[in-house]
Write a protein that holds these residues in place. Structure first.
Motif, PDB file in Angstrom:
ATOM      1  N   ILE A   5       0.852  -1.182   0.000  1.00 57.72           N
ATOM      2  CA  ILE A   5       0.000   0.000   0.000  1.00 57.72           C
ATOM      3  C   ILE A   5       0.886   1.229   0.000  1.00 57.72           C
ATOM      4  N   GLU A   6       0.508   2.216  -0.774  1.00 55.87           N
ATOM      5  CA  GLU A   6       1.303   3.432  -0.900  1.00 55.87           C
ATOM      6  C   GLU A   6       0.412   4.650  -0.725  1.00 55.87           C
ATOM      7  N   GLU A   8       0.488   8.990  -1.483  1.00 59.75           N
ATOM      8  CA  GLU A   8       1.102  10.227  -1.957  1.00 59.75           C
ATOM      9  C   GLU A   8       0.229  11.379  -1.503  1.00 59.75           C
ATOM     10  N   THR A  16      -3.488  10.609  -2.475  1.00 60.07           N
ATOM     11  CA  THR A  16      -3.795   9.431  -3.275  1.00 60.07           C
ATOM     12  C   THR A  16      -3.326   8.192  -2.535  1.00 60.07           C
ATOM     13  N   LEU A  17      -4.245   7.299  -2.267  1.00 55.50           N
ATOM     14  CA  LEU A  17      -3.916   6.006  -1.664  1.00 55.50           C
ATOM     15  C   LEU A  17      -4.031   4.929  -2.732  1.00 55.50           C
ATOM     16  N   SER A  18      -3.070   4.045  -2.826  1.00 55.55           N
ATOM     17  CA  SER A  18      -3.116   2.965  -3.815  1.00 55.55           C
ATOM     18  C   SER A  18      -2.571   1.687  -3.198  1.00 55.55           C
ATOM     19  N   PHE A  19      -3.039   0.560  -3.704  1.00 54.63           N
ATOM     20  CA  PHE A  19      -2.520  -0.718  -3.203  1.00 54.63           C
ATOM     21  C   PHE A  19      -2.524  -1.752  -4.314  1.00 54.63           C
ATOM     22  N   THR A  20      -1.660  -2.715  -4.166  1.00 50.86           N
ATOM     23  CA  THR A  20      -1.632  -3.878  -5.057  1.00 50.86           C
ATOM     24  C   THR A  20      -1.776  -5.111  -4.185  1.00 50.86           C
TER      25      THR A  20
END
Length: 433
Positions: A5-6, A8, A16-20
């Protein structure tokens, strides 16, 4: 779970939250085809290349053989992807001639909806699907048209003219306003029409998981899960729900909103107060039945001698000429039941203090969404009451808010508050009856 999870974030611009997440489909195998066709040849006409490629892929996956529109090979089904312009008088005549000359059933994939487009006669059977339609809807149509036993010689007429007046039908009303649910159910009272009501999208889903209905009247602006979200969730439950007519019911709709709702899965839009003739038309168009509502339940829309009452626009002076209370009009709006009209009006008056408090607070905070929620709720509550002055003012205010926001609404709000005060003075008169 083996993922990452990242985040920015930049001050003043946002985050901005993002995950793989590595995941495998069930047993890592391809989803089985929804249908297995008996290798039919299907003639396909679709001018939009992406849509045509998707249809060709699905038909091949379902063991059918798609061929070009001008291919001389004999086909068991003709699929026509028609745009809105194909239903103009000239093009409509062209396509009707082609259909008349076709010796097999025809499946029309139409860009539009059943109210906007003229009908096409299908002499050898067939069906019309209105875009956007789901994959499940397409599967169900192909089963009916191509699989023996899936449909018993259903022609275009029998497909569209469902139960007759002697058969029992079930309707579902979804509305968070108890008064609206009660009144709409009263309007639909009929020995062969069973009406179920629920007060939220969540309750509608719970109901739909165990039961089916013939039609849904869906309030759009509900808290929690709105009417569009509820409709889309219902469509995903089963192929039966994917094909069920779902009609939007709302106290206010802009043209752009109507088109958006139709594109998002609703079949048509009814504006409160519901006119009996519109209700007749819906039952006939979607269920193939007539004469379910008695003529005594005439439910005309708001009518006065004032031209401004027919076209509210942005004027806030015309409503002063309208009566504060019109019980005769209220009775007509309540399906001819005067006692129900009085009850509706009492409930409306009792809700005014709370509505005004929240509207004043929202405007002071310049909170447009909250103000719109309360204005829309008041608009819906006034649709079925004999309070023409308030009804026109709140309709005008909602139109102004949805088109220009919070600009230039101060005077309209003050006019509305004054109309609410005048309506409150009639509460003691209603209690005497």
């Amino acid at each position: 779970m083996g993922g990452e999870i990242e985040m920015e974030s930049e001050l003043g611009k946002g985050t901005t939250l993002s995950f793989t997440l590595p995941m495998l489909a069930h047993k890592a195998i391809e989803r089985p085809p929804e249908i297995s066709l008996p290798y039919p040849t299907i003639r396909l006409y679709e001018t939009r290349a992406p849509t045509r490629h998707v249809l060709e892929h699905l038909l091949q996956r379902w063991e059918a053989k798609p061929i070009a529109f001008n291919d001389p090979e004999q086909a068991q089904l003709l699929i026509l992807g028609l745009e809105f312009g194909d239903f103009s008088p000239e093009r409509h005549s062209h396509w009707q001639t082609i259909i008349d000359q076709t010796s097999c059933p025809v499946l029309i994939l139409a860009s539009g909806n059943s109210f906007d487009l003229p009908s096409l006669h299908l002499p050898h059977g067939g069906e019309i699907l209105y875009k956007p339609f789901s994959r499940a809807q397409l599967v169900t149509s192909l089963k009916q048209l191509l699989l023996p036993g899936a449909a018993k010689n259903k022609t275009a007429e029998t497909l569209l003219a469902l139960p007759n007046a002697s058969q029992s039908l079930t309707l579902l009303i979804v509305d968070d306003n108890a008064s609206n649910r009660e009144l709409l159910k009263t309007m639909l009272e009929d020995p062969t029409l069973h009406v179920t009501t629920v007060e939220s999208g969540y309750q509608a889903l719970e109901f739909a998981r165990t039961q089916n209905v013939d039609m849904v009247l869906m309030d759009i602006r509900m808290p929690g899960m709105d009417g569009v979200q509820t409709t889309q969730a219902l469509r995903r439950l089963s192929s039966t729900w994917a094909r069920c007519p779902i009609i939007a019911v709302t106290a206010h709709v802009l043209t752009s909103e109507r088109q958006k709702w139709l594109a998002e899965g609703l079949d048509d839009v009814l504006t409160k107060p519901i006119d009996e003739e519109q209700l007749h038309l819906l039952l006939q168009r979607f269920l193939g039945v007539t004469h379910r509502l008695t003529a005594s339940h005439s439910t005309p829309t708001l009518k006065t001698n004032s031209k401004a009452a027919h076209k509210p626009g942005f004027s806030h002076t015309a409503p002063a000429t309208l009566p504060v209370v019109d019980l005769e009009m209220g009775a007509r709006l309540a399906g001819g039941k005067e006692y129900l009209a009085r009850e509706q009006l009492k409930r409306l008056i009792d809700s005014l203090d709370e509505s005004e408090q929240h509207m004043r607070s929202a405007f002071a905070q310049q909170n447009l969404p909250t103000l719109l929620d309360w204005v829309h709720g008041l608009n819906g509550a006034s649709r079925y009451c004999g309070a023409p002055e308030l009804a026109l003012l709140v309709e005008t205010l909602e139109t102004r808010l949805r088109t220009t926001g919070l600009e230039h609404v101060e005077q309209l709000l003050e006019d509305l508050y004054q109309a609410m005060a005048r309506l409150r003075t009639h509460r003691p008169l209603l209690l005497r009856h």
